[in-house]
Design a protein around this motif. Sequence first.
Motif, PDB file in Angstrom:
ATOM      1  N   UNK A   1      69.382  66.910  32.110  1.00  0.00           N
ATOM      2  CA  UNK A   1      69.858  67.696  30.971  1.00  0.00           C
ATOM      3  C   UNK A   1      71.332  67.988  31.202  1.00  0.00           C
ATOM      4  N   UNK A   2      72.186  67.595  30.254  1.00  0.00           N
ATOM      5  CA  UNK A   2      73.627  67.778  30.397  1.00  0.00           C
ATOM      6  C   UNK A   2      74.056  69.118  29.796  1.00  0.00           C
ATOM      7  N   UNK A   3      74.633  69.985  30.644  1.00  0.00           N
ATOM      8  CA  UNK A   3      75.110  71.293  30.203  1.00  0.00           C
ATOM      9  C   UNK A   3      76.589  71.453  30.512  1.00  0.00           C
ATOM     10  N   UNK A   4      77.256  72.332  29.755  1.00  0.00           N
ATOM     11  CA  UNK A   4      78.643  72.627  30.100  1.00  0.00           C
ATOM     12  C   UNK A   4      78.682  73.382  31.426  1.00  0.00           C
ATOM     13  N   UNK A   5      79.855  73.480  32.023  1.00  0.00           N
ATOM     14  CA  UNK A   5      79.949  73.974  33.397  1.00  0.00           C
ATOM     15  C   UNK A   5      79.534  75.430  33.524  1.00  0.00           C
ATOM     16  N   UNK A   6      79.795  76.242  32.533  1.00  0.00           N
ATOM     17  CA  UNK A   6      79.391  77.649  32.607  1.00  0.00           C
ATOM     18  C   UNK A   6      77.874  77.763  32.703  1.00  0.00           C
ATOM     19  N   UNK A   7      77.167  77.067  31.821  1.00  0.00           N
ATOM     20  CA  UNK A   7      75.704  77.120  31.832  1.00  0.00           C
ATOM     21  C   UNK A   7      75.135  76.455  33.085  1.00  0.00           C
TER      22      UNK A   7
ATOM     23  N   UNK B   1      80.375  59.975  25.864  1.00  0.00           N
ATOM     24  CA  UNK B   1      79.083  59.345  25.594  1.00  0.00           C
ATOM     25  C   UNK B   1      77.894  60.240  25.940  1.00  0.00           C
ATOM     26  N   UNK B   2      78.151  61.479  26.414  1.00  0.00           N
ATOM     27  CA  UNK B   2      77.065  62.368  26.838  1.00  0.00           C
ATOM     28  C   UNK B   2      77.252  63.760  26.235  1.00  0.00           C
ATOM     29  N   UNK B   3      76.919  63.959  24.983  1.00  0.00           N
ATOM     30  CA  UNK B   3      77.016  65.302  24.407  1.00  0.00           C
ATOM     31  C   UNK B   3      76.189  66.309  25.212  1.00  0.00           C
ATOM     32  N   UNK B   4      76.683  67.534  25.303  1.00  0.00           N
ATOM     33  CA  UNK B   4      75.956  68.583  26.009  1.00  0.00           C
ATOM     34  C   UNK B   4      74.664  68.941  25.281  1.00  0.00           C
ATOM     35  N   UNK B   5      73.739  69.534  26.058  1.00  0.00           N
ATOM     36  CA  UNK B   5      72.440  69.991  25.548  1.00  0.00           C
ATOM     37  C   UNK B   5      71.563  68.830  25.070  1.00  0.00           C
TER      38      UNK B   5
END
Length: 454
Positions: free
Chosen positions: A301-307, A277-281
Amino acid sequence: MELDGLSNNEISQDLINQFKNDYASRKESKVLERTVTKNGILASSQDLRADIDSTPVFSIDLDTGDVANQKQSGRCWMFAALNTMRHDMKDQFRVKGNFELSQNYTFFWDKFEKSNWFYENIIKTADLGTDDRKVSWLLNEPQGDGGQWDMLCALIEKYGVVPQSVYPETYNSSKSREFDTLLNEKLRKDAVTLRELVNAKTSAEEVQARKEKMLGEVYRMASYSFGEPPVKFDWEFRDDDKQYHREAGITPKEFFTKYVGWDLETYVSIINGPTADKPFNKTYSVEMLGNVVNGRQVKHLNLDMHDFKQAAINQLKAGKSVWFGCDVGQHSEPREKGLLDLNVFAEDELFDIDLSMSKAERLDYKESLMTHAMVLTGVDLVDGKPKKWKVENSWGEKVGTKGYMVMTDEWMDEYCYQVVVEKQYLTEEQRKAQAEEPTQLLPWDPMGSLAYRD
């Protein structure tokens, strides 16, 4: 017999005998039974190799001074945020000694503002039954000690900050349970009155007047318990060169502007919530989450773990500590050794069970959520990649290495959910994404859980 399409099979004696035979067939069963019954699960499954892998040495290591102690209160988010600010102050003004900003001061105003926040939400939902899930959510904990970075910013923007020497700790700020219990009892009683007034078609002016009377009572309760906060104050200190300084008649907002000097608008919350339910970026807020009415909105702001990790590394490289939120009690030994390490205990091996879940599954199935905020003050980079992180906690100096903890990078991947960084340490694309209007999540979403737990 079936219930709603599901079989209703009880546990038979044959099935129990099968389990008993399996237990008896394992040659290690009695050895482990004696070990676990005598020593407990954690002590029996502890892996001392984690101590070796988590030595407190880091390639980037900020000198941030002595740790603070939130004691028996849930103010981790305040302590962590105010610690990041005092780190800058200690460097800029060379403040001598164990200088801290007053956590009691922000605590007072948070209790006061959260009461108003609760009253306003009770008024807005007065037409709903008390069995409505959102009303039930409000009444379950009208206010608590927890909070979020943006909520602390909202308080500071309205009320400023003061040194701890000006507004010190009290019994009730260090042991908040008594006050919280009484205030929540009052807020629920007031909710009865406000809902009755609204549903009786009482004028908005009369409802607000009654609410203001209730707030006056909250102010009195908080003043008795924490001390009435200062409007102006004098501050004296000696710097590391033993030079004397005195600031007379300064207000809390003036003090923040002059001595902290942060532009809080430049600091933003980054999360790693890898659920469907929470797309990245994309950005997200949480319904009903906040403290100051018309104050700063909680926004992630939802980011993938690397970012996510790269933003924290960028800020650490610039010599600035990083506020972060995590699930501190998961597969860790935080209270004594101060180790956040997936391998510190091997409970799955001890019991020969499979406990593997993805980070998203743990969030969706209520196995994990944010429970604690701390500060990143270092990172060990090997070939440019993080191996372990230095963590400043707020549980006093007896934890870990004089209050500092070690977090492995693998543990961060699984149980860290939030960091706060300056926008300049994000990419241009990330800054554009952060500026977008947020999607509103439901009140009980795990990305808001830190505001209710510590």
